[in-house]
Design an enzyme around this catalytic site. Structure first.
Site, PDB file in Angstrom:
ATOM      1  N   LYS A 167       0.876  -1.180   0.000  1.00  0.00           N
ATOM      2  CA  LYS A 167       0.000   0.000   0.000  1.00  0.00           C
ATOM      3  C   LYS A 167       0.908   1.222   0.000  1.00  0.00           C
ATOM      4  O   LYS A 167       0.827   2.104   0.869  1.00  0.00           O
ATOM      5  CB  LYS A 167      -0.933  -0.066   1.227  1.00  0.00           C
ATOM      6  CG  LYS A 167      -2.038   0.967   1.242  1.00  0.00           C
ATOM      7  CD  LYS A 167      -3.168   0.692   0.271  1.00  0.00           C
ATOM      8  CE  LYS A 167      -4.133   1.875   0.245  1.00  0.00           C
ATOM      9  NZ  LYS A 167      -5.163   1.753  -0.799  1.00  0.00           N
ATOM     10  N   ASP A 185      -5.567  -3.093  -2.284  1.00  0.00           N
ATOM     11  CA  ASP A 185      -7.003  -3.045  -2.606  1.00  0.00           C
ATOM     12  C   ASP A 185      -7.235  -3.525  -4.033  1.00  0.00           C
ATOM     13  O   ASP A 185      -8.147  -4.308  -4.307  1.00  0.00           O
ATOM     14  CB  ASP A 185      -7.570  -1.628  -2.372  1.00  0.00           C
ATOM     15  CG  ASP A 185      -6.737  -0.514  -3.006  1.00  0.00           C
ATOM     16  OD1 ASP A 185      -5.595  -0.777  -3.446  1.00  0.00           O
ATOM     17  OD2 ASP A 185      -7.239   0.623  -3.060  1.00  0.00           O
ATOM     18  N   ASP A 210      -2.505 -12.339   5.114  1.00  0.00           N
ATOM     19  CA  ASP A 210      -3.578 -13.042   5.821  1.00  0.00           C
ATOM     20  C   ASP A 210      -4.878 -12.893   5.046  1.00  0.00           C
ATOM     21  O   ASP A 210      -5.581 -13.870   4.788  1.00  0.00           O
ATOM     22  CB  ASP A 210      -3.720 -12.436   7.230  1.00  0.00           C
ATOM     23  CG  ASP A 210      -4.843 -13.087   8.022  1.00  0.00           C
ATOM     24  OD1 ASP A 210      -4.937 -14.326   7.998  1.00  0.00           O
ATOM     25  OD2 ASP A 210      -5.631 -12.349   8.645  1.00  0.00           O
ATOM     26  N   ASP A 257      -6.794 -15.808   2.188  1.00  0.00           N
ATOM     27  CA  ASP A 257      -8.154 -16.346   2.325  1.00  0.00           C
ATOM     28  C   ASP A 257      -8.952 -16.145   1.033  1.00  0.00           C
ATOM     29  O   ASP A 257      -9.679 -17.034   0.597  1.00  0.00           O
ATOM     30  CB  ASP A 257      -8.909 -15.665   3.484  1.00  0.00           C
ATOM     31  CG  ASP A 257      -8.767 -16.420   4.798  1.00  0.00           C
ATOM     32  OD1 ASP A 257      -7.754 -17.130   4.964  1.00  0.00           O
ATOM     33  OD2 ASP A 257      -9.669 -16.302   5.653  1.00  0.00           O
TER      34      ASP A 257
END
Ligand code: IPM
Ligand code: MG
Length: 359
Positions: free
Chosen positions: A194, A226, A250, A254
């Site tokens: 980021k 993002d 993390d 997922d």
């Protein structure tokens, strides 16, 4: 000569003991075929350790892990321990063992298996052929940065603080693991950060670019986190290897996992530079189905394959296990989480039996 390995088993909580039992049977079966001997020892972690000893990571567990050749973990956590203070929550045990063993590199593959393509919530055209490796930094970043805590301000208001921090050496070593991982794959590495907002990400990006000079054969790209989340769902096939920090990894791992239809299928490897590696499924302890023989043991079984390959440098038995998993899926065996029409619904133990008969 028979090779011997000592393995510390951390079954943990919830469905952990059930899926671990299947994995141990599978490991014993391949060991016989490959002239390997395993010596297993169990240790406590997470909620079960809290119940037995008052702490989620007893020193004895750390000692046993350090003294073994590899550590196989199932899952930790459950409703019962959800309201405990952070220092004695099951998750603290998991973070503690990662940190105690110096396991800074977490490899999380997300591969679409043709047998399970219908289990994905995305269109077949979008996910067909997806094969992504997420390399997540695991012992730094906002999970471990200081200061951290809940403090009281001058006005008497509480203020919660965590710190996202990376040093150059922490970035360099995970970047090298990622470039080396990409070299063994399609040689494309996407670094996710980021950097448009965070200083820590700017340093991350600068160092990754610096380290890329050592790996001229790998194509390096950068993406903001993002956008990466969006691209993973929009067009996941554009990714080969992804490298990112602890928190972004993390979250993105997922999302990447779910492209494949079930998080119940995905293994992971956590590696350091000195201590034994730790191998665990990406999914959690699923307390809602614990003890009901409904869990999918395949992510755990595939984690044992990663253990053989990356932890013990025994690719042959690792291949055998991976092939056995594909074979039982070909034969139509499915646990509830990956069930689809015309397949044979089975429980955790029966899935294990199917693997053993294929092996
Ligand atoms: C994971 C988990 C853990 C993490 C939790 C259980 C501490 O979500 O392995 O991805 O956040 O790292
Ligand atoms: Mg997670």
């Amino acid at each position: 000569m028979t090779k011997k390995y000592s393995i510390t088993l951390l079954p943990g909580d919830g469905i952990g003991p059930e899926i671990m039992a299947v994995s141990v049977k599978v490991l014993k079966a391949v060991a016989q075929q490959c002239d390997i001997e395993f010596e297993f020892q169990e240790a406590l972690i997470g909620g079960s350790a809290i119940d037995a000893t008052g702490t989620p990571l007893p020193q004895e567990t750390i000692d046993k892990c350090k003294a073994s050749d590899a550590v196989l973990l199932a899952a930790i956590g459950g409703y019962k321990w959800d309201n405990l203070p952070r220092e004695i929550r099951p998750e603290t045990g998991l973070l503690g063992i990662r940190s105690a063993l110096g396991l800074f590199a977490n490899l999380r593959p997300a591969t679409i298996l043709p047998q399970l393509i219908d289990a994905s919530s995305l269109k077949k055209e979008v996910v067909e052929g997806v094969d992504i490796m997420v390399v997540r930094e695991l012992t730094g970043g906002i999970y471990f940065g200081k200061p951290k805590g809940i403090f009281t301000t001058e006005t008497g208001e509480k203020r919660g603080v965590n710190t996202m921090a990376y040093t150059e050496s922490e970035i360099d070593r995970i970047a090298r693991v990622a470039f080396e991982t990409a070299q063994k794959r399609q040689k494309r590495l996407c670094s996710v950060d980021k950097a448009n907002v965070l200083d820590v990400s700017q340093l991350w990006r600068d160092r990754v670019i610096k380290i890329s000079e050592e790996y001229p054969d790998v194509e390096l790209t950068h993406m903001y986190v993002d956008n990466a989340a969006m691209q993973l769902v929009r067009n996941p096939k554009q990714f080969d290897t992804i490298v990112t920090g602890n928190l972004f990894g993390d979250i993105l791992s997922d999302a990447a996992a779910m492209l494949t239809g079930s998080i119940g299928m995905l293994p992971s490897a956590s590696l350091g530079s000195q201590n034994p590696g730790l191998f665990e499924p990406v999914h959690g302890s699923a307390p809602d189905i614990a003890g009901e023989d409904k869990a999918n043991p395949l992510a755990q079984v595939l984690s044992t394959a990663m253990m053989l390959r990356y932890g013990l440098n025994e690719p042959t038995p690792g291949d055998k296990i991976e092939k056995a998993v594909l074979k039982v899926l070909d034969l139509g065996y499915r646990t509830g989480d990956i069930m689809s029409e015309g397949c044979k619904g089975v429980g955790c133990q029966a899935m294990g039996d199917a693997l053993l008969s294929v092996l």
